[in-house]
Write a protein that holds these residues in place. Structure first.
Motif, short mmCIF file in Angstrom:
data_model
loop_
_atom_site.label_atom_id
_atom_site.label_comp_id
_atom_site.label_asym_id
_atom_site.label_seq_id
_atom_site.Cartn_x
_atom_site.Cartn_y
_atom_site.Cartn_z
N VAL A 51 62.04 -64.43 35.21
CA VAL A 51 61.04 -63.93 35.92
C VAL A 51 61.16 -62.67 36.43
O VAL A 51 62.23 -61.83 36.33
N GLY A 52 60.16 -61.91 36.94
CA GLY A 52 60.41 -60.57 37.62
C GLY A 52 60.96 -60.97 38.99
O GLY A 52 61.05 -61.88 39.61
N ASP A 53 61.30 -59.80 39.65
CA ASP A 53 61.73 -59.74 40.93
C ASP A 53 61.14 -60.48 42.09
O ASP A 53 61.52 -61.35 42.93
N VAL A 54 59.87 -60.19 42.17
CA VAL A 54 58.82 -60.99 42.98
C VAL A 54 58.74 -62.37 42.81
O VAL A 54 58.91 -63.17 43.90
N ALA A 55 58.56 -62.67 41.67
CA ALA A 55 58.55 -64.23 41.29
C ALA A 55 59.80 -65.06 41.64
O ALA A 55 59.82 -66.16 42.10
N TYR A 56 61.00 -64.12 41.41
CA TYR A 56 62.19 -64.77 41.61
C TYR A 56 62.32 -65.12 43.16
O TYR A 56 62.73 -66.22 43.68
N GLU A 57 62.10 -64.14 44.15
CA GLU A 57 62.15 -64.48 45.34
C GLU A 57 61.07 -65.56 45.86
O GLU A 57 61.51 -66.39 46.83
N MET A 58 59.82 -65.34 45.41
CA MET A 58 59.05 -66.70 45.58
C MET A 58 59.62 -68.35 45.25
O MET A 58 59.22 -68.98 45.94
N LEU A 59 59.95 -68.02 44.06
CA LEU A 59 60.20 -69.46 43.55
C LEU A 59 61.39 -70.16 43.76
O LEU A 59 61.71 -71.21 43.42
N LYS A 60 62.59 -69.19 44.02
CA LYS A 60 64.02 -69.55 44.12
C LYS A 60 64.21 -70.80 45.22
O LYS A 60 65.20 -71.64 45.01
N GLU A 61 63.57 -70.94 45.93
CA GLU A 61 63.59 -72.00 47.17
C GLU A 61 62.72 -73.06 47.16
O GLU A 61 62.58 -73.83 48.20
N PRO A 63 60.52 -76.48 46.40
CA PRO A 63 61.15 -77.87 45.86
C PRO A 63 60.88 -77.92 44.38
O PRO A 63 59.89 -77.75 44.06
N GLY A 64 61.96 -78.52 43.78
CA GLY A 64 62.05 -78.70 42.40
C GLY A 64 62.30 -77.49 41.64
O GLY A 64 62.43 -77.64 40.29
N LEU A 65 62.79 -76.21 42.02
CA LEU A 65 63.00 -75.14 41.51
C LEU A 65 64.11 -74.68 42.15
O LEU A 65 64.54 -74.56 43.25
N ARG A 66 64.88 -73.86 40.99
CA ARG A 66 66.14 -73.17 41.77
C ARG A 66 66.62 -72.07 40.99
O ARG A 66 66.10 -72.01 39.75
N PRO A 67 67.50 -71.19 41.39
CA PRO A 67 67.98 -70.03 40.48
C PRO A 67 68.68 -70.89 39.26
O PRO A 67 69.41 -71.77 39.59
N ALA A 68 68.56 -70.58 38.21
CA ALA A 68 68.98 -71.05 37.14
C ALA A 68 70.45 -71.06 37.06
O ALA A 68 71.17 -70.06 37.27
N PRO A 69 71.26 -72.13 36.99
CA PRO A 69 72.62 -72.28 36.77
C PRO A 69 73.10 -71.52 35.81
O PRO A 69 72.54 -71.35 34.84
N TYR A 70 74.37 -70.87 35.86
CA TYR A 70 75.13 -69.73 35.14
C TYR A 70 74.22 -68.62 35.13
O TYR A 70 74.85 -67.53 35.40
N LEU A 71 73.14 -68.50 34.58
CA LEU A 71 72.22 -67.34 34.46
C LEU A 71 72.13 -66.58 35.60
O LEU A 71 72.34 -65.45 35.85
N ALA A 72 71.57 -67.29 36.69
CA ALA A 72 71.21 -66.51 38.16
C ALA A 72 72.64 -65.91 38.78
O ALA A 72 72.66 -65.12 39.51
N SER A 73 73.57 -66.82 38.48
CA SER A 73 74.91 -66.58 39.19
C SER A 73 75.60 -65.27 38.44
O SER A 73 76.34 -64.56 39.12
N ARG A 74 74.93 -64.84 37.24
CA ARG A 74 75.38 -63.51 36.63
C ARG A 74 74.48 -62.46 36.98
O ARG A 74 74.45 -61.24 36.49
N GLY A 75 73.66 -62.81 38.15
CA GLY A 75 72.68 -61.59 38.47
C GLY A 75 71.48 -61.42 38.00
O GLY A 75 70.57 -60.69 37.75
N LEU A 76 71.37 -62.26 36.79
CA LEU A 76 70.05 -62.56 36.10
C LEU A 76 68.75 -63.28 36.95
O LEU A 76 69.09 -64.21 37.47
#
Length: 120
Positions: A51-61, A63-76
């Protein structure tokens, strides 16, 4: 969304390829670059997309969604739909299509032309 629905949807996007890797996950690519992953769990289907920056901020918290394990922890900027309520099937398709678009736009011009994506 089932894995069959997910695979059918991703397979209908132009110039995509499918591989099963990373522990049996359904990985979809355009131009050799990953845009969607279905799997990483034996239970309820999980879908991961860029996702883009705005969608990431909207979706990451949500319910039922989260920053993707491994990928998001690498800053993606990747989100994983892992539980209900998450996204509806229609919303999930919109985000997967946008992920495809983000990844395909990032391909080199020559690769895009080879794949017939120069106007995509």
């Amino acid at each position: 969304m089932t894995y069959d629905d997910y695979n059918t949807f991703c397979g209908a996007l132009p110039a995509t390829t499918h591989v099963v890797q990373w522990g049996g996950s359904h990985v979809w690519k355009v131009g050799g670059k990953v845009f969607a992953i279905g799997g990483w769990d034996e239970g309820q289907p999980r879908f991961t997309f860029k996702v883009g920056d705005v969608a990431y901020e909207m979706l990451k918290e949500q319910p039922g969604l989260r920053p993707a394990p491994y990928l998001a922890s690498r800053g993606l900027k990747w989100i994983q739909h892992f539980a209900e309520p998450g996204l509806s099937d229609a919303e999930l398709r919109v985000y997967i299509r946008e992920s495809y678009s983000i990844v395909s736009r990032g391909l080199p011009r020559k690769k895009r032309a080879e794949l017939g994506l120069d106007n995509a």
